[in-house]
Design a protein around this motif. Structure first.
Motif, PDB file in Angstrom:
ATOM      1  N   ARG B  58       0.771  -1.317  -0.089  1.00 12.52           N
ATOM      2  CA  ARG B  58      -0.012  -0.049   0.088  1.00 12.52           C
ATOM      3  C   ARG B  58       0.877   1.266  -0.013  1.00 12.52           C
ATOM      4  O   ARG B  58       0.396   2.518   0.087  1.00 12.52           O
ATOM      5  CB  ARG B  58      -0.979   0.325   1.136  1.00 12.52           C
ATOM      6  N   ASN B  69     -11.133   6.888  -0.684  1.00 16.31           N
ATOM      7  CA  ASN B  69      -9.714   6.690  -0.074  1.00 16.31           C
ATOM      8  C   ASN B  69      -8.747   6.676  -1.329  1.00 16.31           C
ATOM      9  O   ASN B  69      -8.930   6.567  -2.420  1.00 16.31           O
ATOM     10  CB  ASN B  69     -10.177   5.191   0.344  1.00 16.31           C
ATOM     11  N   PRO B  70      -7.348   6.947  -0.715  1.00 20.93           N
ATOM     12  CA  PRO B  70      -6.569   6.560  -1.764  1.00 20.93           C
ATOM     13  C   PRO B  70      -6.469   5.279  -2.489  1.00 20.93           C
ATOM     14  O   PRO B  70      -6.966   4.400  -1.843  1.00 20.93           O
ATOM     15  CB  PRO B  70      -5.146   6.844  -1.094  1.00 20.93           C
ATOM     16  N   HIS B  94       0.775   8.944   5.423  1.00 27.01           N
ATOM     17  CA  HIS B  94       0.582   7.410   5.506  1.00 27.01           C
ATOM     18  C   HIS B  94       1.614   6.386   5.141  1.00 27.01           C
ATOM     19  O   HIS B  94       1.917   5.275   5.704  1.00 27.01           O
ATOM     20  CB  HIS B  94      -0.544   6.987   4.418  1.00 27.01           C
TER      21      HIS B  94
ATOM     22  N   SER C 520      -5.537   5.905  11.256  1.00 26.39           N
ATOM     23  CA  SER C 520      -5.897   6.691  10.179  1.00 26.39           C
ATOM     24  C   SER C 520      -5.387   5.841   8.850  1.00 26.39           C
ATOM     25  O   SER C 520      -5.891   5.877   7.791  1.00 26.39           O
ATOM     26  CB  SER C 520      -5.307   8.191  10.501  1.00 26.39           C
ATOM     27  N   THR C 521      -3.975   5.473   8.979  1.00 24.62           N
ATOM     28  CA  THR C 521      -3.482   4.683   7.892  1.00 24.62           C
ATOM     29  C   THR C 521      -4.294   3.409   7.550  1.00 24.62           C
ATOM     30  O   THR C 521      -4.371   3.260   6.217  1.00 24.62           O
ATOM     31  CB  THR C 521      -2.085   4.621   8.086  1.00 24.62           C
ATOM     32  N   LYS C 523      -7.444   2.902   7.800  1.00 19.41           N
ATOM     33  CA  LYS C 523      -8.772   3.286   7.319  1.00 19.41           C
ATOM     34  C   LYS C 523      -8.621   3.767   5.675  1.00 19.41           C
ATOM     35  O   LYS C 523      -9.211   3.558   4.892  1.00 19.41           O
ATOM     36  CB  LYS C 523      -9.400   4.520   7.989  1.00 19.41           C
ATOM     37  N   SER C 524      -7.680   4.496   5.550  1.00 21.05           N
ATOM     38  CA  SER C 524      -7.169   5.078   4.259  1.00 21.05           C
ATOM     39  C   SER C 524      -6.525   4.225   3.259  1.00 21.05           C
ATOM     40  O   SER C 524      -6.667   4.313   2.187  1.00 21.05           O
ATOM     41  CB  SER C 524      -6.452   6.306   4.392  1.00 21.05           C
ATOM     42  N   THR C 525      -5.737   3.212   3.631  1.00 23.18           N
ATOM     43  CA  THR C 525      -4.882   2.337   2.647  1.00 23.18           C
ATOM     44  C   THR C 525      -5.196   0.970   2.818  1.00 23.18           C
ATOM     45  O   THR C 525      -4.569   0.345   1.990  1.00 23.18           O
ATOM     46  CB  THR C 525      -3.256   2.838   2.996  1.00 23.18           C
ATOM     47  N   SER C 526      -6.120   0.416   3.635  1.00 28.01           N
ATOM     48  CA  SER C 526      -6.237  -0.925   3.714  1.00 28.01           C
ATOM     49  C   SER C 526      -6.758  -1.390   2.308  1.00 28.01           C
ATOM     50  O   SER C 526      -7.570  -0.798   1.620  1.00 28.01           O
ATOM     51  CB  SER C 526      -7.058  -1.407   4.912  1.00 28.01           C
ATOM     52  N   MET C 532     -10.085  -1.475   6.761  1.00 30.47           N
ATOM     53  CA  MET C 532     -10.788  -0.085   6.701  1.00 30.47           C
ATOM     54  C   MET C 532     -11.841   0.081   8.268  1.00 30.47           C
ATOM     55  O   MET C 532     -11.853   1.075   8.637  1.00 30.47           O
ATOM     56  CB  MET C 532     -11.558   0.112   5.580  1.00 30.47           C
TER      57      MET C 532
END
Lengths: 525, 366, 557
Positions: B58, B69-70, B94, C520-521, C523-526, C532
């Motif tokens: 990721r 989301n990214p 991130h 936060s990471t 939730k955003s990147t999973s 998430m």
């Protein structure tokens, strides 16, 4: 190879015959594996159940030496089922009608008796190959090391020609060369029939060209082959210069070979180790090894690539070209005033039409596959795309012949030989690399469980194996890798000099030895 | 006229916006591929361009306008009109967090370069993102396999980050499917079937897993023998000396010593692949058995070392004598299929120019 | 009867669709575990690389690789069971080789203990009994129900009873019209995925119908793995033909001749119920070829999972069905174009599919009218924890949470107040503070940082330690993380450690910052919903229960 290695990922149908590719050419085999993943269908003809055979959709465990029969019957099926490429035959080949007529009598049933595989499987193989779009053929020494090696190769050519599988992406006829620069040795003219660049020795214009260049009068006829030369040692041949070949171990009929070399008046060997062959020499020169030598080699897909020295030579070792040139100079021969490998290679390029567009600097990035006829030419990844070298592709009418020796009451088993993944040739290199022995410490004879039982052999026990030429002792490995009636071992271990047994015959055209077939008797030691 | 216009429209390049810059792309390209072409240096750990994109690490996330989301740029195809940001503050944060997390699960971030081709990837990223903070400390993942005594492949899974490049390269490139992943989550562990030694698996010791490992968890044991050898590592591009495939390799040396081999990822014949011989059977070169001086057979019938002049003269004189006694058709040359062109060329030239015969062959008939 | 040989079992399954799981289960049933020899034979027989198959087997929680294996008790230690003695029961069964298992979907009738193919319930070793899944309580709000409208009717779970109570009327009606009409009705009803994602069902079916590639496939996602969710079990056990009819309607609508019910391991009785129902349907011309004489073909199979929450994620589910390592798939492409065997596939939840016959029979407008205000339809809520009457309740969207808890389910135990509820099982985290304004719809819940999801609501009264609850929840996510993507694999582990006292050296600020950064990471990147969703637990813990967090950290240092 008619086609580039990259094409190995593109066939629709793969026909691999006489090649244990995952062990002998592992990196090329990875491409076939990817083709399979992408959906290709594979036929493998090999007496043994090799890893490649296990991956195949159709495995034909044919009796050793029966390839021509199989290939004729496949051609029969293709002809009968109308799977021929009529326009290709018409436009680009010669001898098609005669060949198509010829194959009519060779049915799968006929071949089944010879090959010892079901006729239905032969039928299936013919249909698969014939319908593949494209179909590609891959072979190695399992095809050529027979008395009918040329017939085998021509039979494969016939298949490719009748189906138009030449000059197409993902198709072709692709022999996998076994040694890093065996292709290059031929390119350079180290053969009795061709000058550098495959300019024939029996064509007056090439003879004249090279006589002039080399400032001497060269015979206008082909020379004798190594096999004949070895036969003639002491009887016409009295001196030899051997560069980097352990002739005594890798050639058939070891005893004969050793005797031949001993009968020479003068033997000079250039090598990196004191091989069994070097031990017989009058002079031994230490050559620089891989990693110490600048130079060029050509791979199996005709790619001309640079070797680079990374470290200084061990001891006083010198490059082979320097040693040979020094001998020549000391005999007063002109034209050997080279200062570097570059000088030698550039001379080769000048004399050789297939290398005419190349020189030392241009091959820096391995981008060229010969022929490269001129400076503006991009190289030739795929041969025969528009036309064949000699105009038309020629069909050859071939018939099946038995091997030079066939099994008998005295020698009831077929012995076939090959290589193993972890060892290379006579192990002068792999045997001196740390760790290899962890995986492969010694050689053994693969015997089918039924044969083992019948012969009273036990797994891990010792056996005596004899042929018409000699006898060796070897450990037994009971496995169903080989079919019943056939045993297998490699020729890599000096402790198991299997080439004492081999050498039953030679192909009449190429004089390649029938290393793949040798009737033997095996009994507990 | 209309058809011309149509043709123009269909041929119009596909465009997207990358960090504010309009760039073209080809159908089927992923965002990552487009960004790499435009030198965006997107960090990755599970990516190997030879493998199917996997989407595990990721790190390659980017922001795409209209998507909450990214997205992982390696697995997301570029589409017409996409508006992409590759390096926003949020994205970089991130990435740093991800790298701190990865660093927290491993014993070492710094491993010897001799471990393998890609072995420095984690270290380089951790340094680039200043991620040696020691945050997120906790249990380490992976257990080193110390029972596998194979001499080639180090299996130090204390340094494994579960990117599955080894598993994927073994399946997708080598086609051996020798290794896979056991368990799940934080307990994932790279194994062979039944967690056996590599020797007892389908592994052929091609070394591809070693070379794609981004952390040195898989290491080249033979090369690592020279970890403490003095000198900088030099890489020399050459070609494998074994079979006819002609794989490109980088020979690694320290001073005068050859210490290892790495496959050339851009080698046309092999594209990063090697086999056990090319990868691990290199040290014969500097084996003690190497011939170091010329030798001639003296009156006692034994071979004795001598200097070059003597040997060369002896060899030349011997040939001259045979030629003079038995004629020019009495000398034969056998060239090597193992030595370079220059050897074969001079060999055939020597025979042809000296004797005027075609009495030359090579070892291809054996 | 002598047990079947490996070869016989393999040849029985080899050419069946999705053969790996049923074949492994047959071996698991025969021997109680999967031996090395079995794994080798299966790999060879199905052409799966051995290392891959071994890895896949180890992925599933419930596949044993040694004796006593399958017959050893597996005791639920899910959030709610833990509040009612799950760990103590596990301890008391240790001598029988008991091991813990995550929430087994019986929070309305605790504590489930699975031994072989029976799910027992009971709070002590000696009180374990085997009994059927509880029936939903009698419509306590008196609303117009959809999914539960006939479930309580006598004999509903038999084919005759099902038909006698209106079953298969929808299919008969649909077969007189066109597939497009079914899609249209479902679209107009605004039915959306009831498994949690809420994707419009009609839209999904249309995409499958329009996508090229055959055979298309309908997959019923019955891997009800979300802790605190047990609605699908109730539906399948008591109204199995509604699911089958719903799937048949989906098959007709999309043109799929093949279907699977992917059932979680923990519902062994349900497997038998479904298999029997499918057999009855097949025998009566309601499955197989030429259904009801219409020419429609639909072959339906049950495939049982083996213990992996992630297999409820549709990509993992499809990989699992195909016999691959059950990692989630990268999207796009989505299952509607590249699903089972890369063919167009509709993956729908049990409740969604069970709603369809009612919608087709009663019309789109009827369904739309079931919600409150502008909201369409109903949702089954699995209510558990500290309430007097835990169970499944079908609610109209927009129902106030307090109505459900206090009026329908009797409120918390005597003398207690409600401290918090979870939403979406665990995936929506906790909702605490003032619950009086909360209505059961995503519009409202979103404003509280949560969502309805699959409809699991766990109630925690004021006696409960919320940090412990959060720890139990995060341990679950860590246990179930598949290990593919970094943020989830490492993040769930690190958060768990921060909730169980393993990080005494962190200051309060550092602790909060790490929890926040990881969350936060994640939730955003999973790569999938698991990673998430998991941080909702800590996010809501910190938001609603700062003083309990404070107490946890003070205790730690």
């Amino acid at each position: 190879m008619s086609n580039p290695l990259a094409d190995m990922e593109k066939p629709d149908v793969i026909f691999a015959i006489g090649t244990n590719m995952t062990e002998c050419h592992p990196v090329a085999a990875t491409r076939l594996k990817r083709a399979l993943t992408a959906g290709a269908t594979m036929i493998v003809a090999d007496p043994r159940q090799t890893r490649l055979a296990k991956m195949a959709h159709l495995h034909l465990p044919i009796r050793v030496g029966s390839d021509v029969a199989l290939l004729l019957a496949m051609a029969h099926v293709i002809q009968r089922e109308g799977l021929i490429d009529a326009s290709f035959i018409e436009e680009r080949t010669a001898g098609g009608n005669e060949f198509l007529q010829h194959v009519k009598e060779f049915t799968p049933e006929w071949a089944s008796d010879i090959c010892e595989v079901p006729a239905a499987d032969i039928e299936k193989a013919g249909l698969l190959y014939g319908k593949g779009n494209p179909s590609a053929i891959y072979y190695t020494l399992g095809i050529t090391e027979h008395i009918c090696g040329v017939d085998n190769v021509q039979s494969l050519c016939n298949l490719a020609l009748m189906t138009g599988n030449l000059g197409v992406e993902g198709g072709g006829i692709n022999p996998m060369r076994g040694q890093n620069n065996i292709q290059g040795a031929g390119d350079c003219g180290a053969v009795p029939n061709n000058f550098p660049g495959f300019q024939p020795c029996d064509h007056p214009e090439s003879t004249e060209k090279f006589s002039k260049l080399y400032q001497t009068e060269i015979d206008g006829t082909k020379g004798i082959t190594k096999v004949t030369a070895l036969d003639n040692c002491g009887k016409g041949i009295h001196a030899m210069l051997i560069d980097g070949e352990n002739t005594v171990v890798t050639d058939p009929d070891k005893n004969h070979c050793e005797h031949a070399l001993k009968s020479l008046d003068h033997l000079v060997v250039i090598d990196i180790f004191m091989t069994e062959t070097a031990q017989l020499a009058d002079v031994v020169f230490p050559a620089t090894a891989w990693g110490e030598t600048d130079g060029v080699q050509t791979n199996t897909e005709r790619r001309v690539q640079r070797l680079r020295a990374a470290v200084p030579p061990v001891g006083e070792a010198k490059p082979d070209w320097w040693i040979v040139s020094e001998i020549a100079k000391r005999m007063g021969v002109p034209g050997f005033e080279y200062e570097s490998a570059r000088d030698v290679f550039n001379e080769l390029c000048e004399l050789s039409p297939i290398y005419a567009g190349l020189d030392w600097d241009r091959i820096e990035d391995s981008e060229y596959q010969w022929p490269v006829p001129d400076r503006d030419h991009p190289g030739t990844p795929r041969l025969h795309e528009k036309e064949f070298k000699n105009g038309r592709g020629k069909f050859t009418v071939v018939g099946y012949r038995d091997p030079a020796e066939v099994i008998s009451d005295e020698f009831p088993l077929w012995l076939t030989t090959g290589r193993r993944l972890e060892a290379y040739h006579s192990r002068t290199q792999t045997g001196r690399s740390a760790g290899i022995e962890y995986l492969l410490s010694h050689e053994s004879l693969e015997v089918h469980p039924d044969d083992a039982e019948a012969l009273g052999l036990v797994h891990g026990g010792m056996a005596k194996m004899a042929s018409a030429r000699g006898e060796i002792e070897i450990e037994v490995k009971v496995t169903d890798m080989s079919p019943q009636g056939t045993v297998f071992t490699s020729f890599s271990f000096a402790e198991v000099p299997v080439n004492i047994l081999t050498g039953s015959g030679y192909d009449p055209v190429t004089q390649t030895a029938e290393l793949k077939v040798c009737p033997v008797r095996v009994e507990p030691a | 006229m209309i058809s011309d216009l149509d043709a123009q429209t269909t041929e119009k390049a596909l465009m997207l916006t990358l960090d504010g810059e309009k760039v073209s792309f080809e159908a089927g390209e992923t965002i990552y591929e487009v960004a790499e072409r435009h030198r965006r240096e997107i960090p990755t750990l599970c990516y190997d361009e030879r493998l199917e994109a996997f989407g595990a690490c990721r790190l390659c996330i980017v922001e795409v306008e209209g998507i909450r989301n990214p997205v992982a740029s390696c697995t997301t195809q570029a589409t017409e009109g996409m508006v992409i940001q590759t390096k926003t503050e949020a994205i970089e944060k991130h990435r740093k967090t991800l790298l701190e997390l990865v660093a927290s699960e491993n014993r070492d971030v710094d491993v010897n370069q001799l471990s393998g081709y890609a072995s420095q990837e984690l270290k380089i990223l951790v340094d680039r993102y200043d991620a040696r903070s020691g945050r997120f400390s906790g249990k380490k993942s992976g257990t080193s396999n110390t029972k596998d005594k194979n001499p080639f492949i180090l299996r130090d899974y204390d340094n494994c980050i579960s990117c599955y490049r080894c598993v994927r390269v073994c399946a997708e490139r080598e086609g051996d499917y020798a290794i896979n992943v056991m368990n799940r989550g934080f307990d994932t562990q790279i194994i062979t079937e039944f967690n056996n030694d590599l020797r007892d698996s389908e592994c052929t010791f091609c070394g591809q897993c070693v070379q794609t490992c981004p952390t040195g968890a898989l290491g080249d044991k033979k090369a690592l023998r020279d970890s403490d050898t003095e000198g900088e590592i030099e890489k020399t591009r050459t070609i494998c000396p074994y079979c006819g495939v002609g794989c490109s390799v980088d020979m690694l040396s320290k001073g005068d010593k050859i210490v290892g081999i790495q496959p050339a990822m851009d080698g046309p014949a092999n594209e990063g692949a090697l086999c056990i011989k090319g990868q691990f059977a290199f040290d014969f070169i500097q084996n003690a058995d190497r011939l170091k001086k010329p030798m001639i057979r003296r009156e006692d019938g034994e071979l004795h070392e001598c200097d070059w002049d003597e040997a060369l003269n002896f060899a030349a004189a011997g040939f001259a004598k045979v030629r003079d006694k038995f004629g020019r058709h009495s000398v034969y040359g056998i060239a090597s299929g193992r030595a370079p062109h220059e050897a074969a060329y001079t060999m055939q030239k020597y025979i042809r120019a000296t004797y005027g015969t075609n009495y030359i062959d090579n070892c291809s008939r054996a | 009867m002598p047990s079947e040989s490996n070869a016989a079992l393999i040849s029985r399954w080899k050419d069946e669709p999705a053969p790996l799981l049923p074949l492994l289960h047959d071996f698991h049933n025969r021997d109680g575990y999967l031996s090395e020899e079995t794994i080798r034979d299966v790999a060879e027989g199905l052409g799966i690389p051995l290392a891959e198959l071994f890895g896949t087997v180890t992925f599933y929680h419930h596949f044993s690789r040694e004796a006593p294996g399958k017959s050893a008790p597996r005791v639920c230690t899910g959030n709610i069971c833990c509040l009612h003695g799950g760990n103590e029961l596990l301890e008391s069964l240790k001598e029988d080789g008991a091991t813990p298992m995550p929430c087994a979907g019986r929070c309305d009738d605790m504590i489930p203990v699975i031994i072989d193919d029976k799910a027992f319930v009971g709070k002590t070793k000696d009180s374990l009994v085997h009994r059927a899944t509880p029936m939903p309580a009698e419509n306590p709000g008196g609303i117009t129900e959809c999914v539960f409208s006939q479930i309580r009717e006598e004999g509903r779970s038999t084919l005759d009873g099902y038909r006698a109570t209106g079953g298969y009327a929808a299919l008969e009606k649909a077969l007189k019209g066109t597939p497009g009409e079914v899609i249209e009705t479902v679209s107009e009803s605004k039915l959306a995925g009831r498994g949690g994602a809420g994707f419009p069902t009609g839209f999904k079916w249309k995409a499958v119908a329009d996508a090229p590639g055959d055979p298309k496939c309908i997959v019923c996602n019955a891997d009800e793995g979300e802790p605190g969710c047990f609605k699908d079990r109730t539906i399948m056990d008591h109204d199995p033909f509604a699911v089958i009819e719903g799937m048949t309607l989906a098959a007709f609508a999309t043109g799929a001749p093949l279907g699977f019910i992917y059932l979680r391991y923990e519902y062994p009785e349900t497997e038998a119920i479904l298999e029997n129902a499918i057999e009855d349907a097949r025998a009566n011309g309601l499955l197989g070829e030429n259904i009801l004489g219409s020419g429609l073909t639909f072959h339906l199979y049950v495939r049982r999972g083996a213990g992996a929450y992630i297999c409820g994620e549709e990509g993992s589910l499809l990989n699992s069905l195909e016999g691959k390592h059950p990692f989630p798939r990268n999207k796009p492409p989505f299952p509607v174009t590249h699903g089972f065997n890369d063919k167009p596939t509709a993956v729908n939840n049990v409740e969604t599919l069970a709603s369809v016959p009612h919608i087709v029979a009663n019309g789109a407008e009827w369904y739309q009218g079931l919600g409150l205000g502008d909201l369409a339809g109903t949702k089954v809520i699995s209510l558990s924890g500290d309430v007097q009457r835990p169970g499944n309740y079908e609610v109209p969207f927009g129902l106030p949470l307090n109505t459900l808890i206090h009026e329908w389910a009797g409120g918390p135990p005597e003398g207690r107040t409600v401290q918090a509820v979870t939403m979406a099982g665990l995936s929506g985290g906790f909702v605490g503070g003032d619950l009086s304004e909360i209505t059961l719809d995503d519009g409202c819940l979103k404003s509280r940082g949560s969502f309805l999801g699959a409809g699991g609501i766990m109630v925690f009264d004021d006696s409960r330690n919320m940090v412990e609850a959060a720890h139990n929840a995060m341990e679950f996510f860590a246990h179930e993380s598949c290990g593919k993507c970094f943020p989830c694999r490492i993040g769930t582990q690190r958060i768990t450690e921060r909730l169980n006292g393993a990080t005494p050296n962190l200051t309060h600020e550092e602790w909060l910052a790490e929890i926040d950064d990881i969350g936060s990471t994640m939730k955003s990147t999973s790569a999938c919903g698991l990673g998430m969703a998991a941080p909702h637990v800590t996010e809501s813990l910190v938001r609603y229960f700062p003083e309990q967090v404070e107490a946890h950290l003070s205790k730690e240092s």
